[in-house]
Design a protein around this motif. Structure first.
Motif, PDB file in Angstrom:
ATOM      1  N   ARG A  66       0.713  -1.290  -0.221  1.00 24.26           N
ATOM      2  CA  ARG A  66       0.012  -0.038  -0.110  1.00 24.26           C
ATOM      3  C   ARG A  66       0.859   1.217   0.053  1.00 24.26           C
ATOM      4  NH1 ARG A  66      -4.580  -1.775   4.413  1.00 24.26           N
ATOM      5  NH2 ARG A  66      -5.614  -3.465   3.244  1.00 24.26           N
ATOM      6  N   GLU A  67       2.234   1.059   0.028  1.00 24.78           N
ATOM      7  CA  GLU A  67       3.044   2.348   0.169  1.00 24.78           C
ATOM      8  C   GLU A  67       3.630   2.412  -1.306  1.00 24.78           C
ATOM      9  OE1 GLU A  67       6.439   4.750  -0.051  1.00 24.78           O
ATOM     10  OE2 GLU A  67       6.568   2.478  -0.361  1.00 24.78           O
ATOM     11  N   PRO A  68       3.389   3.372  -2.146  1.00 28.06           N
ATOM     12  CA  PRO A  68       3.764   3.591  -3.342  1.00 28.06           C
ATOM     13  C   PRO A  68       4.877   3.253  -3.738  1.00 28.06           C
ATOM     14  CG  PRO A  68       2.841   5.763  -2.501  1.00 28.06           C
ATOM     15  CD  PRO A  68       3.115   4.755  -1.384  1.00 28.06           C
ATOM     16  N   SER A  69       6.201   3.422  -3.364  1.00 26.40           N
ATOM     17  CA  SER A  69       7.420   2.788  -3.891  1.00 26.40           C
ATOM     18  C   SER A  69       7.349   1.376  -3.877  1.00 26.40           C
ATOM     19  CB  SER A  69       8.662   3.447  -3.412  1.00 26.40           C
ATOM     20  OG  SER A  69       8.483   3.086  -1.940  1.00 26.40           O
ATOM     21  N   GLU A  70       7.015   0.724  -2.790  1.00 23.70           N
ATOM     22  CA  GLU A  70       6.892  -0.613  -2.507  1.00 23.70           C
ATOM     23  C   GLU A  70       6.176  -1.337  -3.699  1.00 23.70           C
ATOM     24  OE1 GLU A  70       8.549  -2.697  -0.614  1.00 23.70           O
ATOM     25  OE2 GLU A  70       9.883  -0.846  -0.141  1.00 23.70           O
ATOM     26  N   LEU A  71       4.949  -0.839  -3.993  1.00 20.81           N
ATOM     27  CA  LEU A  71       4.134  -1.405  -5.031  1.00 20.81           C
ATOM     28  C   LEU A  71       4.625  -1.185  -6.457  1.00 20.81           C
ATOM     29  CD1 LEU A  71       1.381  -2.326  -5.863  1.00 20.81           C
ATOM     30  CD2 LEU A  71       0.546   0.142  -6.056  1.00 20.81           C
ATOM     31  N   VAL A  72       5.548  -0.020  -6.694  1.00 20.05           N
ATOM     32  CA  VAL A  72       5.959   0.091  -8.123  1.00 20.05           C
ATOM     33  C   VAL A  72       7.111  -1.139  -8.061  1.00 20.05           C
ATOM     34  CG1 VAL A  72       7.356   1.570  -9.587  1.00 20.05           C
ATOM     35  CG2 VAL A  72       5.320   2.368  -8.413  1.00 20.05           C
ATOM     36  N   ARG A  73       8.055  -1.095  -7.165  1.00 25.70           N
ATOM     37  CA  ARG A  73       9.171  -2.174  -6.979  1.00 25.70           C
ATOM     38  C   ARG A  73       8.568  -3.503  -7.132  1.00 25.70           C
ATOM     39  NH1 ARG A  73      10.720  -0.916  -2.359  1.00 25.70           N
ATOM     40  NH2 ARG A  73      12.028   0.998  -3.270  1.00 25.70           N
ATOM     41  N   TYR A  74       7.400  -3.674  -6.480  1.00 28.67           N
ATOM     42  CA  TYR A  74       6.840  -5.145  -6.656  1.00 28.67           C
ATOM     43  C   TYR A  74       6.404  -5.503  -8.210  1.00 28.67           C
ATOM     44  CZ  TYR A  74       3.680  -8.936  -5.972  1.00 28.67           C
ATOM     45  OH  TYR A  74       3.105 -10.385  -6.043  1.00 28.67           O
ATOM     46  N   ILE A  75       5.742  -4.368  -8.638  1.00 36.25           N
ATOM     47  CA  ILE A  75       5.262  -4.459 -10.085  1.00 36.25           C
ATOM     48  C   ILE A  75       6.259  -4.801 -10.954  1.00 36.25           C
ATOM     49  CG2 ILE A  75       3.853  -3.747 -12.063  1.00 36.25           C
ATOM     50  CD1 ILE A  75       2.098  -2.463  -9.690  1.00 36.25           C
ATOM     51  N   MET A  76       7.203  -3.947 -10.926  1.00 32.03           N
ATOM     52  CA  MET A  76       8.477  -4.070 -12.107  1.00 32.03           C
ATOM     53  C   MET A  76       9.116  -5.494 -11.684  1.00 32.03           C
ATOM     54  SD  MET A  76       7.770  -1.378 -13.571  1.00 32.03           S
ATOM     55  CE  MET A  76       9.127  -1.440 -14.628  1.00 32.03           C
ATOM     56  N   ALA A  77       9.290  -5.702 -10.732  1.00 33.58           N
ATOM     57  CA  ALA A  77       9.979  -7.122 -10.156  1.00 33.58           C
ATOM     58  C   ALA A  77       9.112  -8.292 -10.807  1.00 33.58           C
ATOM     59  CB  ALA A  77      10.305  -7.368  -8.560  1.00 33.58           C
ATOM     60  N   PHE A  78       7.785  -8.133 -10.661  1.00 28.81           N
ATOM     61  CA  PHE A  78       7.156  -9.325 -10.942  1.00 28.81           C
ATOM     62  C   PHE A  78       7.085  -9.553 -12.870  1.00 28.81           C
ATOM     63  CE2 PHE A  78       2.987 -11.075 -12.850  1.00 28.81           C
ATOM     64  CZ  PHE A  78       2.751 -11.929 -11.934  1.00 28.81           C
ATOM     65  N   PHE A  79       7.119  -8.435 -13.654  1.00 28.42           N
ATOM     66  CA  PHE A  79       7.183  -8.506 -14.948  1.00 28.42           C
ATOM     67  C   PHE A  79       8.758  -8.440 -15.571  1.00 28.42           C
ATOM     68  CE2 PHE A  79       3.192  -6.751 -14.598  1.00 28.42           C
ATOM     69  CZ  PHE A  79       2.523  -7.584 -14.785  1.00 28.42           C
ATOM     70  N   GLU A  80       9.707  -8.536 -14.625  1.00 29.09           N
ATOM     71  CA  GLU A  80      11.343  -8.561 -14.936  1.00 29.09           C
ATOM     72  C   GLU A  80      11.486  -9.688 -15.818  1.00 29.09           C
ATOM     73  OE1 GLU A  80      15.655  -7.821 -13.167  1.00 29.09           O
ATOM     74  OE2 GLU A  80      13.875  -8.640 -11.650  1.00 29.09           O
TER      75      GLU A  80
END
Length: 396
Positions: A66-80
């Motif tokens: 729910r914290e913005p930077s953590e969410l973006v980091r998770y999404i980018m890692a998921f599709f890496e």
């Protein structure tokens, strides 16, 4: 499982477009299920499941995201190390802090096709419109229509639907006690979790009394002044009009109530004062109002209004001098005039319902919807079965 066909078609239509797809609607109307159905559609169309990320932010498994930077980091890692396009399906996005910044940032990456849902109209706040600069499209999801509810429960009668409404989780229950318990829990969840805790409500009793009043007076012309005076008279309190106006807006933002403006046919102008209010589901009305509040004509009118919304019509209340028409609808440059009544078998009632339509001097279609089982069409005005219209059997 009932497929939300129209809404899935809308998502398919916008698939591949850079616009953010926004699904809004009251809590538990089926937004999460719609996203899962869309995910299944994508997979059946050949999209790799590994290229689809579905997240429901009410799930505590996503609490740290729910914290913005953590969410973006998770999404980018998921599709890496994967090839796009990527499909982001994000449920109840408003729970994420500064979510509009996250969505705007992800939107800039053309590999992402983004669908988000939310249970509060603040989803379209000015800051979102500013950040996305019109690069979003919106679809409103409602609880099950009568025809959808009958797909889930084939033995469902219109009387039962009018009483218990169309929330998917309620329709599936097999006893009245279970249905009323579920509706009570849902009502409390929306009023006290979504609105009370997030809306800075200083007086919960006033909010509850206001909700009961609006749900009990379906289809009545109401002004903030009139509502305030009535509630103060009933409760002995001295609530200010500004407070009532704020609480009405909170009910609208939670998609519990829908204001419908009047259209003056003679002056050809939209009247912003004293709108009519209709409600998202008549089952909530059942638990909010007294057992003696059985105005079936108003409940039927409310159901017709919701069905017109589902079919994509823009809806107004018509006014011609002192005469009122229940609904004027507009879509694709065309117009219809609609009256709704429980029955017009009584000649006095029939005269009252036909007269406003007869007074309209143009060639647009005119209809009367009732629960009667015989055709009483006359004067170029078609009389249709409200039940068949709600069931999808009769169309305009």
């Amino acid at each position: 499982m009932v497929l939300r066909t129209k809404d899935l078609e809308w998502l398919k239509e916008w698939r591949g477009n850079e616009a953010v797809k926004i699904i809004t609607g009251v809590r538990r109307c089926g937004k999460s299920t719609l996203l899962m159905q869309y995910k299944d559609t994508l997979i059946s169309d050949g999209v790799k499941e590994s290229n689809i990320l579905f997240m429901n932010f009410e799930d505590l498994a996503y609490l740290t995201l729910r914290e913005p930077s953590e969410l973006v980091r998770y999404i980018m890692a998921f599709f890496e190390k994967k090839d796009g396009p990527f499909y982001l399906l994000m449920d109840e996005i408003q729970i994420v802090e500064r979510w509009e910044e996250v969505i705007n940032s992800l939107r800039l990456d053309r590999r992402f096709d983004i669908v988000i849902t939310g249970s509060n109209a603040s989803l379209l706040a000015a800051e979102l419109a500013t950040r996305l600069s019109g690069r979003y499209v919106q679809q409103m999801l409602l609880p099950f229509s009568y025809s959808e509810a009958r797909m889930e429960e084939p033995n469902l009668t219109l009387d039962q639907y009018m009483r218990y409404g169309g929330f998917p989780g309620v329709v599936r229950l097999d006893t009245e006690r279970k249905k009323l318990t579920q509706l009570s829990d849902l009502t409390d969840s929306i009023l006290f979790r979504d609105i009370l805790l997030r809306g800075d409500v200083a007086n919960p009793i006033v909010l509850q009394n206001l909700s009961r009043f609006i749900f009990d007076t379906l289809g009545n012309l109401l002004s903030v002044r009139k509502i305030t005076n009535t509630l103060n008279s009933q409760s002995g309190e001295n609530t200010r009009q500004e407070t009532i106006a704020k609480y009405i807006k909170l009910l609208e933002d939670a998609f519990l109530i829908y204001p419908v403006q009047r259209y003056d046919l003679r002056g050809k102008a939209i009247l912003t004062r004293e709108p009519k209010y209709y409600v998202v589901d008549t089952g909530i009305r059942t638990v909010l109002t007294s057992p003696d509040s059985q105005n079936l004509g108003s409940v039927l009118e409310n159901l017709v209004y919701l069905e017109l919304l589902r079919q994509g019509y823009r809806v107004f209340v018509g006014r011609m001098g002192e005469t009122e028409i229940d609904f004027i609808t507009e879509k694709d440059g065309s117009r219809m005039y609609i009256q709704v009544a429980r029955s017009i078998l009584d000649e006095t009632t029939a005269e009252r319902e036909f007269r406003p339509l007869i007074l309209v001097n143009d060639n647009y279609p005119k209809y009367i919807l009732t629960l009667d089982t015989i055709d009483l069409s006359r004067s170029g005005i078609r009389h249709l079965s409200a039940e068949r219209f709600l069931a999808g059997t009769d169309t305009f």
